[in-house]
Enzyme design. Structure first.
Site, PDB file in Angstrom:
ATOM      1  N   LYS A 277       0.905  -1.035   0.054  1.00 50.56           N
ATOM      2  CA  LYS A 277       0.062  -0.019  -0.197  1.00 50.56           C
ATOM      3  C   LYS A 277       0.816   1.261   0.001  1.00 50.56           C
ATOM      4  CE  LYS A 277      -3.862  -1.742   2.702  1.00 50.56           C
ATOM      5  NZ  LYS A 277      -4.928  -1.627   1.674  1.00 50.56           N
ATOM      6  N   ARG A 351     -10.106 -11.791   2.108  1.00 49.14           N
ATOM      7  CA  ARG A 351     -11.001 -12.762   1.817  1.00 49.14           C
ATOM      8  C   ARG A 351     -10.264 -14.077   1.802  1.00 49.14           C
ATOM      9  NH1 ARG A 351     -11.279  -9.324  -3.762  1.00 49.14           N
ATOM     10  NH2 ARG A 351     -11.154  -7.890  -2.233  1.00 49.14           N
TER      11      ARG A 351
HETATM   12  N1  BES Z   1      -7.914  -3.785   4.448  1.00 48.92           N
HETATM   13  C1  BES Z   1      -8.099  -3.596   3.159  1.00 48.92           C
HETATM   14  C2  BES Z   1      -9.364  -2.760   2.876  1.00 48.92           C
HETATM   15  C3  BES Z   1      -9.569  -1.405   3.655  1.00 48.92           C
HETATM   16  C4  BES Z   1      -9.578  -0.184   2.948  1.00 48.92           C
HETATM   17  C5  BES Z   1     -10.148  -1.389   4.961  1.00 48.92           C
HETATM   18  C6  BES Z   1      -9.472   0.937   3.631  1.00 48.92           C
HETATM   19  C7  BES Z   1     -10.246   0.015   5.660  1.00 48.92           C
HETATM   20  C8  BES Z   1      -9.920   0.970   4.877  1.00 48.92           C
HETATM   21  C9  BES Z   1      -8.153  -4.778   2.271  1.00 48.92           C
HETATM   22  O1  BES Z   1      -7.513  -5.872   2.800  1.00 48.92           O
HETATM   23  C10 BES Z   1      -7.652  -4.333   0.848  1.00 48.92           C
HETATM   24  O2  BES Z   1      -6.600  -3.908   0.852  1.00 48.92           O
HETATM   25  N2  BES Z   1      -8.408  -4.489  -0.134  1.00 48.92           N
HETATM   26  C11 BES Z   1      -8.021  -4.330  -1.418  1.00 48.92           C
HETATM   27  C12 BES Z   1      -8.707  -5.199  -2.352  1.00 48.92           C
HETATM   28  C13 BES Z   1      -8.213  -5.064  -3.673  1.00 48.92           C
HETATM   29  C14 BES Z   1      -6.730  -5.081  -3.924  1.00 48.92           C
HETATM   30  C15 BES Z   1      -9.117  -5.895  -4.522  1.00 48.92           C
HETATM   31  C16 BES Z   1      -8.768  -2.777  -1.748  1.00 48.92           C
HETATM   32  O3  BES Z   1      -9.894  -2.405  -1.106  1.00 48.92           O
HETATM   33  O4  BES Z   1      -8.085  -2.006  -2.427  1.00 48.92           O
HETATM   34 ZN    ZN Z   2      -5.561  -5.575   2.000  1.00 46.69          ZN
END
Ligand code: BES
Ligand code: ZN
Ligand code: ZN
Length: 496
Positions: A277, A351
């Protein structure tokens, strides 16, 4: 904070502040407000005519040394339109009042309810609002911003004919609100102070206190069970994963009782892994264990409130780190169910760990599943930070749950789960992949991935990524974790 039913007439209670609420069409000064206005020689009426007290939702008017009342202050909280007002709104009103007065150093307060809102439900809502509002995120501040503390609250104007029922309602409120605050405390913890092992230890302490059975699966047991999807995420970190299993069993379950499974994502820190990230806001990813904390909070409450069905919480916990052994985009993992997964993006880790947790929950015999997870940023695009995204099959099961959310006043919105979205997670080389191809629908493809592992078991997925944490706070709520979904889950356990 002590909360008790006030036995004296409100006008003679020598409290630091008497709180009540005003509807926006309230210039006729019905019920107790009429009395107060008369005591004050019509001064409230004057303030209303001048527009200062208009009853706009959560507007505050603080009046010092009100005539004819033993109270030092009178706080009027705007309540909006009377015909739209519900018992649930009392939560925001009592919470807003508490935070306003607490920040001014007030210690002892009295909440005076109004006609039509004097039953046990109303008392419970007021008390819940107070306890949730009293929570502060100041654990790591050397100087607590609150040497300021509310010490006691009296509830006045409630139907004294209800007798002990009112005290039961306050006890219920305390269980639920303190369980929310328990979850909020966990969510606030930074990841260096809450690794998967530390989360498991805190869950064990909670379970012991609450009288719940608990078992923690360590990395050896997780390997033995072949939880390949969870292991894939965990292998990038030096911290070992855990699966926390908490059980509630009723003394006499109702005949043919379903077994409710509560599955909660507990990634104690989500760097994204190799699909790392950006640095901006990454510190927030300490709250990626919000789903797990929610389920622990719900279990804590259920242990005290004792629904007639067994409930099993399964909480997979890991860090998502880009260590030397981390899984890489394109890797294929074999989940506990046997389904193979192509990991396109290591940041879609929630997931993956839920996949194995659902499989394990089914193995333990759950007949109905609800999962909660901070799963996608996409749910914020869809619903902002207002509604929780609620997915589920069969639709009747989801609708039944949504009834509970309405009953307790939590905003959740039904999201589509049509087959077209399933196409988007087909992989070229494995059974499924962990992100959707094509544009958009990120929260839905995420839900579909989890559904693949729920199979035919009735299943609900709550995407709380945008609602389990508020950056700005609310008049009735401190900044940070909200405790969302716990009240709905607890209500639902009594209705399934
Ligand atoms: N933990 C994150 C989602 C999240 C984002 C929680 C902002 C709280 C605040 C999750 O694991 C994630 O990174 N999801 C990705 C999925 C994508 C790579 C398909 C996302 O939402 O960008
Ligand atoms: Zn994530
Ligand atoms: Zn995550």
């Amino acid at each position: 904070m002590e909360i008790r039913i006030e036995s004296q007439p409100y006008s003679s209670v020598s409290t630091d502040a008497l709180i009540t609420f005003v509807f926006d069409e309230d210039n006729k000064w019905g019920d107790v407000l009429g009395d107060i206005d008369r005591n004050m020689q019509g001064k409230l009426g004057q303030l209303a005519s001048s527009g200062e007290i208009a009853g706009r939702s959560l507007d505050l008017s603080l009046i010092h040394f009100p005539e004819g009342l033993a109270a030092q202050r009178l706080l009027l909280v705007g309540a909006g339109k009377r015909d739209k007002f519900t018992t649930g709104d009392l939560r925001k009103i009592s919470g807003t009042a508490l935070r306003h007065l607490k920040s001014r150093g007030v210690k002892n307060i009295t909440f005076l309810t109004r006609e039509g809102f004097n039953g046990a439900d109303a008392a419970q809502a007021v008390a819940e609002g107070l306890i949730v509002a009293d929570f502060e995120s100041d654990k790591y501040k050397s100087e607590k911003k609150n040497g300021k503390e509310i010490q006691s609250v009296g509830l006045a104007g409630f139907d004294s004919g209800l007798g002990a029922h009112l005290n039961v309602a306050i006890d219920h409120a305390r269980v639920i609100a303190e369980s929310m605050n328990f979850a909020r405390d966990l969510i606030n913890e930074p990841s260096n102070r809450l690794t998967p092992r530390m989360l498991a230890a805190k869950a064990e302490a909670m379970a012991k206190e609450a009288g719940l059975a608990i078992e923690v699966l360590d990395e050896r047991k997780i390997a033995e069970l072949k939880m390949g999807a969870l292991i894939g995420v965990a292998q990038g970190s030096i911290e070992p994963p855990r699966v926390i299993v908490v059980r509630y069993a009723p003394e006499s379950p109702k005949p043919g009782a379903p077994v409710l499974g509560l599955v909660g994502k507990a990634v104690t820190f989500d760097t994204g892994g190799i699909s790392i990230k950006p640095a901006n806001n990454m510190e927030k990813m300490k709250y990626d264990m919000g789903g797990g904390a929610t389920m622990l909070g719900a279990m804590r409450a259920l242990a005290a409130l004792k629904p007639p069905i067994p409930v099993i919480a399964v909480i997979p916990s890991t860090e998502n780190m880009p260590g030397g052994r981390a899984q890489k985009p394109g890797d294929v993992q074999v989940s506990m169910s046997g389904k193979t997964i192509e990991v396109i993006n290591t940041d879609a880790e929630g997931r993956l760990i839920l996949a194995d947790a659902l499989t394990y929950a089914k193995k333990l015999g759950v007949t109905h599943i609800i999962d909660a997870a901070t799963l996608t940023g996409a749910i914020e695009v869809a619903l902002a930070n207002v509604h929780v995204g609620a997915f589920g099959t069969p639709r009747e099961y989801l609708d039944q749950f949504l009834e509970s959310t309405k009953a307790v006043g939590e905003k959740m919105w039904p999201m589509p789960i049509d087959d077209e979205y399933q196409e988007m997670i087909k992989s070229n080389i494995a059974d499924i992949k962990n992100v959707g191809s094509g544009k958009g629908g990120g929260a839905i493809t995420g839900a579909w991935f989890i559904k693949e592992f729920a199979g035919d078991t009735p299943w609900i997925h709550l995407d709380i990524a945008a609602t389990c944490w508020v950056d700005d706070g609310r008049p009735w709520l401190a900044k940070g974790p909200t405790g969302v979904a716990i009240r709905s889950l607890v209500d639902f356990a009594f209705k399934l």
